[in-house]
Design a protein around this motif. Structure first.
Motif, PDB file in Angstrom:
ATOM      1  N   SER A  84       0.795  -1.223   0.000  1.00  0.00           N
ATOM      2  CA  SER A  84       0.000   0.000   0.000  1.00  0.00           C
ATOM      3  C   SER A  84       0.826   1.271   0.000  1.00  0.00           C
ATOM      4  O   SER A  84       0.275   2.372  -0.085  1.00  0.00           O
ATOM      5  CB  SER A  84      -0.948  -0.001   1.207  1.00  0.00           C
ATOM      6  OG  SER A  84      -0.239  -0.281   2.404  1.00  0.00           O
ATOM      7  N   THR A  85       2.158   1.154   0.089  1.00  0.00           N
ATOM      8  CA  THR A  85       3.007   2.345  -0.056  1.00  0.00           C
ATOM      9  C   THR A  85       3.310   2.609  -1.527  1.00  0.00           C
ATOM     10  O   THR A  85       3.923   3.630  -1.857  1.00  0.00           O
ATOM     11  CB  THR A  85       4.352   2.172   0.677  1.00  0.00           C
ATOM     12  OG1 THR A  85       5.158   1.212  -0.026  1.00  0.00           O
ATOM     13  CG2 THR A  85       4.156   1.712   2.115  1.00  0.00           C
ATOM     14  N   GLY A  86       2.933   1.671  -2.387  1.00  0.00           N
ATOM     15  CA  GLY A  86       3.313   1.741  -3.793  1.00  0.00           C
ATOM     16  C   GLY A  86       4.526   0.891  -4.099  1.00  0.00           C
ATOM     17  O   GLY A  86       4.951   0.801  -5.239  1.00  0.00           O
ATOM     18  N   GLY A 102       5.675  -0.449  10.129  1.00  0.00           N
ATOM     19  CA  GLY A 102       5.461   0.797  10.869  1.00  0.00           C
ATOM     20  C   GLY A 102       4.006   0.990  11.232  1.00  0.00           C
ATOM     21  O   GLY A 102       3.343   0.101  11.765  1.00  0.00           O
ATOM     22  N   SER A 103       3.458   2.166  10.909  1.00  0.00           N
ATOM     23  CA  SER A 103       2.096   2.524  11.304  1.00  0.00           C
ATOM     24  C   SER A 103       1.030   1.676  10.628  1.00  0.00           C
ATOM     25  O   SER A 103      -0.102   1.619  11.095  1.00  0.00           O
ATOM     26  CB  SER A 103       1.838   3.999  10.991  1.00  0.00           C
ATOM     27  OG  SER A 103       1.972   4.238   9.600  1.00  0.00           O
ATOM     28  N   GLY A 104       1.392   1.022   9.526  1.00  0.00           N
ATOM     29  CA  GLY A 104       0.425   0.132   8.906  1.00  0.00           C
ATOM     30  C   GLY A 104       0.634  -0.020   7.423  1.00  0.00           C
ATOM     31  O   GLY A 104       0.849   0.961   6.707  1.00  0.00           O
ATOM     32  N   VAL A 105       0.576  -1.250   6.974  1.00  0.00           N
ATOM     33  CA  VAL A 105       0.724  -1.540   5.551  1.00  0.00           C
ATOM     34  C   VAL A 105      -0.121  -2.769   5.231  1.00  0.00           C
ATOM     35  O   VAL A 105      -0.347  -3.622   6.089  1.00  0.00           O
ATOM     36  CB  VAL A 105       2.213  -1.767   5.192  1.00  0.00           C
ATOM     37  CG1 VAL A 105       2.724  -3.073   5.759  1.00  0.00           C
ATOM     38  CG2 VAL A 105       2.441  -1.717   3.699  1.00  0.00           C
ATOM     39  N   ILE A 106      -0.608  -2.813   4.015  1.00  0.00           N
ATOM     40  CA  ILE A 106      -1.235  -4.019   3.490  1.00  0.00           C
ATOM     41  C   ILE A 106      -0.400  -4.452   2.293  1.00  0.00           C
ATOM     42  O   ILE A 106      -0.133  -3.649   1.401  1.00  0.00           O
ATOM     43  CB  ILE A 106      -2.701  -3.786   3.078  1.00  0.00           C
ATOM     44  CG1 ILE A 106      -3.549  -3.467   4.322  1.00  0.00           C
ATOM     45  CG2 ILE A 106      -3.275  -5.001   2.355  1.00  0.00           C
ATOM     46  CD1 ILE A 106      -4.995  -3.149   4.037  1.00  0.00           C
ATOM     47  N   HIS A 107       0.035  -5.694   2.305  1.00  0.00           N
ATOM     48  CA  HIS A 107       0.875  -6.154   1.198  1.00  0.00           C
ATOM     49  C   HIS A 107       0.505  -7.571   0.797  1.00  0.00           C
ATOM     50  O   HIS A 107      -0.183  -8.296   1.525  1.00  0.00           O
ATOM     51  CB  HIS A 107       2.368  -6.032   1.545  1.00  0.00           C
ATOM     52  CG  HIS A 107       2.908  -7.116   2.429  1.00  0.00           C
ATOM     53  ND1 HIS A 107       4.200  -7.572   2.348  1.00  0.00           N
ATOM     54  CD2 HIS A 107       2.343  -7.819   3.436  1.00  0.00           C
ATOM     55  CE1 HIS A 107       4.424  -8.505   3.247  1.00  0.00           C
ATOM     56  NE2 HIS A 107       3.313  -8.679   3.917  1.00  0.00           N
ATOM     57  N   SER A 108       0.955  -7.942  -0.399  1.00  0.00           N
ATOM     58  CA  SER A 108       0.796  -9.306  -0.883  1.00  0.00           C
ATOM     59  C   SER A 108       2.146  -9.810  -1.348  1.00  0.00           C
ATOM     60  O   SER A 108       3.000  -9.031  -1.792  1.00  0.00           O
ATOM     61  CB  SER A 108      -0.215  -9.368  -2.035  1.00  0.00           C
ATOM     62  OG  SER A 108       0.251  -8.634  -3.150  1.00  0.00           O
ATOM     63  N   VAL A 275      -8.897  -2.533  15.450  1.00  0.00           N
ATOM     64  CA  VAL A 275     -10.042  -1.667  15.139  1.00  0.00           C
ATOM     65  C   VAL A 275      -9.750  -0.830  13.896  1.00  0.00           C
ATOM     66  O   VAL A 275     -10.609  -0.672  13.016  1.00  0.00           O
ATOM     67  CB  VAL A 275     -10.388  -0.767  16.346  1.00  0.00           C
ATOM     68  CG1 VAL A 275     -11.393   0.312  15.956  1.00  0.00           C
ATOM     69  CG2 VAL A 275     -10.934  -1.616  17.489  1.00  0.00           C
ATOM     70  N   ASP A 276      -8.529  -0.287  13.803  1.00  0.00           N
ATOM     71  CA  ASP A 276      -8.159   0.526  12.638  1.00  0.00           C
ATOM     72  C   ASP A 276      -8.247  -0.294  11.351  1.00  0.00           C
ATOM     73  O   ASP A 276      -8.718   0.198  10.314  1.00  0.00           O
ATOM     74  CB  ASP A 276      -6.739   1.083  12.800  1.00  0.00           C
ATOM     75  CG  ASP A 276      -6.670   2.255  13.763  1.00  0.00           C
ATOM     76  OD1 ASP A 276      -7.738   2.750  14.167  1.00  0.00           O
ATOM     77  OD2 ASP A 276      -5.545   2.664  14.107  1.00  0.00           O
ATOM     78  N   TYR A 277      -7.786  -1.536  11.419  1.00  0.00           N
ATOM     79  CA  TYR A 277      -7.835  -2.375  10.221  1.00  0.00           C
ATOM     80  C   TYR A 277      -9.279  -2.663   9.810  1.00  0.00           C
ATOM     81  O   TYR A 277      -9.645  -2.526   8.640  1.00  0.00           O
ATOM     82  CB  TYR A 277      -7.082  -3.680  10.458  1.00  0.00           C
ATOM     83  CG  TYR A 277      -7.199  -4.645   9.314  1.00  0.00           C
ATOM     84  CD1 TYR A 277      -6.755  -4.307   8.032  1.00  0.00           C
ATOM     85  CD2 TYR A 277      -7.781  -5.907   9.498  1.00  0.00           C
ATOM     86  CE1 TYR A 277      -6.875  -5.192   6.969  1.00  0.00           C
ATOM     87  CE2 TYR A 277      -7.898  -6.794   8.434  1.00  0.00           C
ATOM     88  CZ  TYR A 277      -7.452  -6.427   7.185  1.00  0.00           C
ATOM     89  OH  TYR A 277      -7.587  -7.301   6.130  1.00  0.00           O
ATOM     90  N   ARG A 278     -10.096  -3.025  10.774  1.00  0.00           N
ATOM     91  CA  ARG A 278     -11.492  -3.346  10.469  1.00  0.00           C
ATOM     92  C   ARG A 278     -12.253  -2.133   9.954  1.00  0.00           C
ATOM     93  O   ARG A 278     -13.186  -2.267   9.147  1.00  0.00           O
ATOM     94  CB  ARG A 278     -12.170  -3.911  11.715  1.00  0.00           C
ATOM     95  CG  ARG A 278     -11.662  -5.299  12.103  1.00  0.00           C
ATOM     96  CD  ARG A 278     -12.242  -5.767  13.416  1.00  0.00           C
ATOM     97  NE  ARG A 278     -11.804  -7.133  13.730  1.00  0.00           N
ATOM     98  CZ  ARG A 278     -12.001  -7.729  14.906  1.00  0.00           C
ATOM     99  NH1 ARG A 278     -12.637  -7.079  15.881  1.00  0.00           N
ATOM    100  NH2 ARG A 278     -11.584  -8.957  15.104  1.00  0.00           N
ATOM    101  N   ALA A 279     -11.830  -0.940  10.398  1.00  0.00           N
ATOM    102  CA  ALA A 279     -12.508   0.298   9.980  1.00  0.00           C
ATOM    103  C   ALA A 279     -11.900   0.900   8.717  1.00  0.00           C
ATOM    104  O   ALA A 279     -12.343   1.961   8.263  1.00  0.00           O
ATOM    105  CB  ALA A 279     -12.464   1.318  11.116  1.00  0.00           C
ATOM    106  N   VAL A 283      -4.257   1.862   6.691  1.00  0.00           N
ATOM    107  CA  VAL A 283      -3.470   2.517   5.654  1.00  0.00           C
ATOM    108  C   VAL A 283      -4.398   3.386   4.821  1.00  0.00           C
ATOM    109  O   VAL A 283      -5.615   3.249   4.869  1.00  0.00           O
ATOM    110  CB  VAL A 283      -2.752   1.510   4.732  1.00  0.00           C
ATOM    111  CG1 VAL A 283      -1.767   0.676   5.507  1.00  0.00           C
ATOM    112  CG2 VAL A 283      -3.764   0.628   4.026  1.00  0.00           C
ATOM    113  N   LYS A 284      -3.809   4.292   4.036  1.00  0.00           N
ATOM    114  CA  LYS A 284      -4.614   5.195   3.222  1.00  0.00           C
ATOM    115  C   LYS A 284      -5.103   4.528   1.952  1.00  0.00           C
ATOM    116  O   LYS A 284      -6.241   4.733   1.526  1.00  0.00           O
ATOM    117  CB  LYS A 284      -3.797   6.447   2.873  1.00  0.00           C
ATOM    118  CG  LYS A 284      -3.487   7.316   4.083  1.00  0.00           C
ATOM    119  CD  LYS A 284      -2.693   8.557   3.661  1.00  0.00           C
ATOM    120  CE  LYS A 284      -2.392   9.440   4.867  1.00  0.00           C
ATOM    121  NZ  LYS A 284      -1.615  10.638   4.474  1.00  0.00           N
ATOM    122  N   THR A 285      -4.232   3.740   1.303  1.00  0.00           N
ATOM    123  CA  THR A 285      -4.607   3.146   0.032  1.00  0.00           C
ATOM    124  C   THR A 285      -4.253   1.667   0.045  1.00  0.00           C
ATOM    125  O   THR A 285      -3.105   1.292  -0.214  1.00  0.00           O
ATOM    126  CB  THR A 285      -3.871   3.829  -1.138  1.00  0.00           C
ATOM    127  OG1 THR A 285      -4.063   5.236  -1.048  1.00  0.00           O
ATOM    128  CG2 THR A 285      -4.399   3.312  -2.468  1.00  0.00           C
TER     129      THR A 285
END
Length: 289
Positions: A84-86, A102-108, A275-279, A283-285
């Motif tokens: 999600s950082t690009g 860090g503060s949050g990432v979604i990756h594959s 909670v942040d992940y479920r909401a 991450v932003k994108t």
């Protein structure tokens, strides 16, 4: 081996366990199991080693992380990373992917091959509480950037830290990690210097070796981890040859709260991450396939 002073001794030898992760990837888990939950700042070590596409082809579809770093090192095969950082890239044999959640990432992490040998490792490295919410970062370290030190009857790839004047290309971190990939021929022996006070372990991924532990030779078989004490060098010899990872890092001395893909310092921070992940706020994108 003759007994010498200033040698680290073996605290435990633990066999890795068969496990499944991602969308059904079969692997061996060396750290992050009941018998060895962690080694200082190292929270998990997985090994994928298979020529059967059915064991790895499903890969690791998009999933979240917060509060630590993942370090993926490939021996053979290819893995396609997107986050999600690009950050995006394909790493192959000898390459390293260093991702700071860090503060949050979604990756594959998906196989970039449909057949052949897939062999690699993923390590989880903790971040201090002051850096758990730092911006995410993705760094690719290509094989040609990794120093290869050749000595009598063995060679060492220096991914992080220093060995025999060579410095690994990995980014500097508060835990000052040492990450070596060592291949020793039959009859080789060496005393590997490790920073004083660092937590340390050896994971044998091929062959077998022995560690001088207070003058006694402790055998470490293939697919097993030797957890070592915090002071002195690591004296290793092998009768028939061995390949292993030697890792060390400065202990953080902080509480660890972890659940699945999140590693924080308190239960409150951990619940906030969930909670942040479920909401949709982790991450932003988010990454998309």
């Amino acid at each position: 081996m003759r007994q010498q002073q200033n040698r680290r001794y073996v605290l435990a030898v633990v066999a890795s366990e068969e496990a499944s992760d991602g969308a059904g990837v079969r692997l061996r888990r060396a750290i992050g199991i009941p018998a060895l939950e962690d080694v200082g700042p190292f929270l998990l070590l997985d090994e994928i080693h298979s020529s059967d596409p059915g064991a790895y082809i499903a890969g690791f579809p998009p999933h979240p992380h917060r509060g630590f770093e993942t370090v993926t090192y490939m021996l053979s095969g290819q893995m396609h990373h997107r986050d999600s950082t690009g950050g995006e890239g394909v790493i192959g044999g000898g390459d390293v992917q260093w991702m700071t959640a860090g503060s949050g990432v979604i990756h594959s992490e998906m196989p970039a091959q449909e057949s052949g040998l897939m062999w690699g490792f993923q390590l989880w490295l903790n971040l201090p509480s002051s850096q758990k919410m730092r911006p995410p970062e993705y760094i690719e370290l290509k094989s040609q950037a990794i120093a290869d030190v050749k000595l009598d009857k063995f060679n060492v790839r220096v991914i992080a830290g220093e060995f025999e004047g060579a410095t690994g290309p990995a980014p500097g971190r508060p835990t000052r990690p040492l990450y070596l990939d060592v291949r020793m021929d039959a009859g080789a022996q060496h005393s590997f210097p490790v920073p004083e006070g660092h937590d340390c372990f050896v994971y044998v991924y091929d062959g077998a070796l022995s560690v001088d532990s207070n003058g006694a030779n402790v055998t470490v078989p293939a697919k097993s981890t030797a957890q070592l004490s915090r002071a002195g060098s690591v004296a290793i010899e092998t009768m028939t040859g061995a390949s292993f990872l030697l890792l060390a890092g400065m202990p953080l001395g902080e509480p660890v709260a972890r659940a699945g893909p999140f590693v924080m310092s308190t239960q409150s921070e951990l619940q906030t991450a969930i909670v942040d992940y479920r909401a949709g706020r982790l991450v932003k994108t988010p990454v998309t396939e």
